[in-house]
Scaffold this active site. Structure first.
Site, short mmCIF file in Angstrom:
data_model
loop_
_atom_site.label_atom_id
_atom_site.label_comp_id
_atom_site.label_asym_id
_atom_site.label_seq_id
_atom_site.Cartn_x
_atom_site.Cartn_y
_atom_site.Cartn_z
N CYS A 77 0.88 -1.43 0.04
CA CYS A 77 0.16 0.06 0.01
C CYS A 77 0.96 1.33 0.08
O CYS A 77 1.54 1.56 -0.97
CB CYS A 77 -1.07 0.07 1.22
SG CYS A 77 -2.36 1.08 0.76
N HIS A 88 -3.68 -5.61 1.28
CA HIS A 88 -2.72 -5.65 2.65
C HIS A 88 -2.83 -7.35 3.05
O HIS A 88 -3.80 -7.55 3.65
CB HIS A 88 -3.54 -4.84 3.61
CG HIS A 88 -3.51 -3.49 3.52
ND1 HIS A 88 -2.32 -2.87 4.26
CD2 HIS A 88 -4.02 -2.47 3.00
CE1 HIS A 88 -2.24 -1.54 4.13
NE2 HIS A 88 -3.64 -1.31 3.17
N GLU A 145 -0.97 -8.54 5.07
CA GLU A 145 -0.72 -8.61 6.70
C GLU A 145 -2.12 -8.81 7.33
O GLU A 145 -2.20 -9.01 8.54
CB GLU A 145 0.29 -7.63 7.11
CG GLU A 145 -0.14 -6.20 7.35
CD GLU A 145 -0.58 -5.49 6.08
OE1 GLU A 145 -0.60 -6.09 5.01
OE2 GLU A 145 -0.95 -4.25 6.11
N1 LIG Z 1 -3.14 2.03 3.82
C1 LIG Z 1 -2.32 2.64 3.28
O1 LIG Z 1 -1.25 2.46 3.28
C2 LIG Z 1 -2.72 3.83 2.49
C3 LIG Z 1 -1.95 4.53 1.70
C4 LIG Z 1 -2.15 5.95 1.56
N2 LIG Z 1 -1.85 6.76 2.32
C5 LIG Z 1 -3.38 6.13 0.65
O2 LIG Z 1 -4.48 6.58 1.12
O3 LIG Z 1 -3.39 5.89 -0.62
#
Ligand SMILES: NC(=O)CC[C@H](N)C(=O)O
Length: 224
Positions: A86, A195, A197
């Site tokens: 992410c 994600h 994890e």
């Molecule tokens: N969960 C995250 O890593 C979000 C990544 C980044 N802050 C976004 O909004 O795209």
């Protein structure tokens, strides 16, 4: 196998991923503050999700100048493993370790949901515990997850087989070619918006993500 989880000001998935590698997989894991300049002890670098530097300018655009990133680039250039999840994926594209860029979601909203994700390649250390074409479910949570690359770069990514994960069914954010995750040409650097994890502990009802870390572990153990 030693994992290092890079922590920037604003990272927020760092503990989650350390829970997976340290507590679920029983591997040595240390948190790596972004100002560190020696990560030679690590086998795998994880750049976790979050809002590094408050997402100012563009997600990952400031984090890529943190001192540790020079070491991360060298780690990757040695063929060692790096995964960006992410915000970590955004940092890796900003740092030039992966092609393309993550831009604002098609609908300009932050999305927090579960996505169906197709595994395009299972011949990578990261994905060897999946089967090619398998569809798994992973959480997504991002505001800037729309993968974009110019036509020539996109053709190169596809031609080289660098697409590792693709959204299946609904495309949540408008990513070109439904791209959810890509690797570098050698396959040691992986970036993905979903994600894994957050889908690793069976107690949470879904452990589709755990196999990613497990596969890598088995691969590295086999090489040793
Ligand atoms: N969960 C995250 O890593 C979000 C990544 C980044 N802050 C976004 O909004 O795209």
């Amino acid at each position: 196998m030693k994992f290092g989880v890079v922590v920037f000001p604003g990272s927020n998935c760092d503990r989650d991923v350390a829970y997976v590698t340290r507590d679920l997989l029983g591997q040595p894991t240390r948190m790596v503050w972004h100002q560190e300049t020696d990560i030679a002890d690590l086998d795998v670098v994880i750049i976790p999700g979050g809002f590094s530097y408050g997402d100012y300018l563009r997600c990952g655009a400031i984090a890529r100048f943190s001192p540790v990133m020079q070491q991360v680039v060298e780690h990757a250039q040695k063929g060692k493993f790096v995964i960006g999840i992410c915000n970590g994926f955004q940092v890796l594209t900003e740092a030039g370790l992966l092609p393309g860029v993550l831009t604002k979601n098609r609908d300009l909203h932050f999305i927090c949901d579960r996505a169906l994700v197709k595994v395009e390649r299972s011949d990578l250390p990261w994905t060897q515990d999946y089967t090619t074409g398998e569809v798994i479910t992973l959480p997504i949570a991002h505001g800037e997850g729309q993968f974009y690359a110019d036509a020539a770069t996109l053709a190169e990514i596809e031609g080289n087989g660098q697409v590792v994960f693709r959204y299946e069914g609904e495309n949540p954010n408008g990513s070109l070619n439904n791209i959810a995750g890509i690797c570098d040409r050698q396959g040691n650097v992986l970036g993905m918006m979903p994600h894994p994890e957050r889908a690793s502990d069976a107690m949470l009802g879904n452990s589709d993500g755990l196999r990613l870390f497990q596969g890598l572990l088995e691969k590295v153990a086999a090489l040793a």
